[in-house]
Design a protein around this motif. Structure first.
Motif, PDB file in Angstrom:
ATOM      1  N   UNK A 197       0.976  -2.858  -2.557  1.00 52.74           N
ATOM      2  CA  UNK A 197      -0.424  -3.123  -3.788  1.00 52.74           C
ATOM      3  C   UNK A 197      -1.178  -1.861  -4.221  1.00 52.74           C
ATOM      4  N   UNK A 198      -1.352  -1.401  -3.121  1.00 60.21           N
ATOM      5  CA  UNK A 198      -1.519   0.133  -3.170  1.00 60.21           C
ATOM      6  C   UNK A 198      -1.484   0.637  -4.986  1.00 60.21           C
ATOM      7  N   UNK A 199       0.217   0.601  -4.781  1.00 56.58           N
ATOM      8  CA  UNK A 199       0.949   1.542  -5.459  1.00 56.58           C
ATOM      9  C   UNK A 199       0.344   1.045  -7.137  1.00 56.58           C
ATOM     10  N   UNK A 200       0.256  -0.512  -7.462  1.00 58.60           N
ATOM     11  CA  UNK A 200      -0.089  -1.375  -8.888  1.00 58.60           C
ATOM     12  C   UNK A 200      -1.647  -1.371  -8.566  1.00 58.60           C
ATOM     13  N   UNK A 201      -2.095  -1.041  -7.505  1.00 56.54           N
ATOM     14  CA  UNK A 201      -4.160  -0.549  -7.845  1.00 56.54           C
ATOM     15  C   UNK A 201      -4.978  -2.300  -8.109  1.00 56.54           C
ATOM     16  N   UNK A 202      -3.589  -3.149  -7.069  1.00 55.06           N
ATOM     17  CA  UNK A 202      -4.364  -4.325  -6.598  1.00 55.06           C
ATOM     18  C   UNK A 202      -3.628  -5.027  -7.632  1.00 55.06           C
ATOM     19  N   UNK A 203      -2.765  -5.135  -7.556  1.00 52.82           N
ATOM     20  CA  UNK A 203      -2.379  -7.101  -8.838  1.00 52.82           C
ATOM     21  C   UNK A 203      -1.034  -7.155  -8.017  1.00 52.82           C
ATOM     22  N   UNK A 204      -2.301  -7.874  -7.677  1.00 52.18           N
ATOM     23  CA  UNK A 204      -0.536  -8.850  -6.220  1.00 52.18           C
ATOM     24  C   UNK A 204       0.373  -9.354  -6.843  1.00 52.18           C
TER      25      UNK A 204
END
Length: 259
Positions: A197-204
């Motif tokens: 979630x951090x890696x994709x900046x909140x993109x669930x």
């Protein structure tokens, strides 16, 4: 999952960086259950305080950004007397940002990963090493990754940062021979936390696809590896421990074939 607390060695005082993340909070709960005193380091005051209030042990919290070398030196050098003799340092603060090819990645993300995963780790270690050596005991446990050994597309700087952690851990182990200070690098594979979630900046949606239709490790699984290494007798050093879920393994090298 329940584990026995009948261990050969109890760390009296444990410092955990990145304490409010998935790994960090799992580590804190595991050592708190043993009765170890804790120094919890993180950026988010509310989460630090909530974790402190949850744990049934003595806890001191330190709010700082692990990328700030001066803040580390100041905070670690002015710990309250009862929390100053850190026996076990768990260098857990770290992150991945993005998974695009290197040529399309944001250099700001690269800088954040290097500053957090590498520079923050070494500065935190350097701040506490003299005290450990003076007392003739201590343990530096670094949280690496299988990415430090097995590269993958889109991993570039993250993989490199974890390879740095592996080599720093091994070289530090060589430097500390004869001091009584132990060094361990714990290298987890796929583990379901807030990492993606951090890696994709909140993109669930993107984060969810990482773990879809598989059974990854949990933060508690990784905490057990850290706890095992930390609670072995002082003469027993675990240099590296690499762990993966059963559903993850190695693959063949990629080969591009022209049409």
């Amino acid at each position: 999952m329940s584990y026995s607390n009948n261990v050969p060695h109890k760390p009296e005082l444990v410092m955990i960086t990145g304490a409010t993340g998935g790994f960090g909070s799992a580590f804190a709960r595991r050592f708190a259950a043993l009765g170890s005193k804790l120094v919890l380091v993180g950026r988010r005051t509310e989460k630090l305080n909530a974790l402190r209030d949850e744990l049934k042990t003595e806890v001191h919290t330190v709010e700082l950004d692990i990328r700030d070398r001066k803040a580390i030196d100041q905070a670690f050098g002015s710990l309250p007397t009862e929390f100053a003799a850190v026996e076990t340092l768990v260098n857990n603060a770290g992150l991945a940002l993005g998974a695009d090819p290197a040529q399309k990645s944001d250099p700001d993300d690269w800088e954040t990963m290097i500053d957090t995963n590498d520079k923050g780790l070494v500065f935190a270690t350097r701040a506490l090493l003299p005290g450990m050596i003076e007392r003739g005991r201590g343990h530096v446990i670094n949280i690496g990754s299988t990415a430090g050994s097995y590269p993958y597309p889109g991993g570039h700087v993250y993989c490199a940062s974890k390879a740095f952690v592996k080599q720093f851990s091994l070289a530090l182990r060589a430097d500390l021979q004869g001091t009584g200070v132990r060094v361990t690098n714990v290298e987890p594979g796929m583990c379901e936390t807030d990492f993606s979630l951090v890696r994709f900046k909140g993109d669930t949606e993107k984060a969810g696809k990482v773990y879809a239709n598989t059974t990854p490790l949990t933060a508690d699984d990784v905490a057990e590896a850290v706890f095992w290494a930390a609670t072995l007798p002082p003469h027993f050093n675990v240099n590296r421990v690499e762990i993966m879920p059963t559903t993850q393994a190695f693959g063949p090298l990629a080969i591009h074939r022209s049409q």
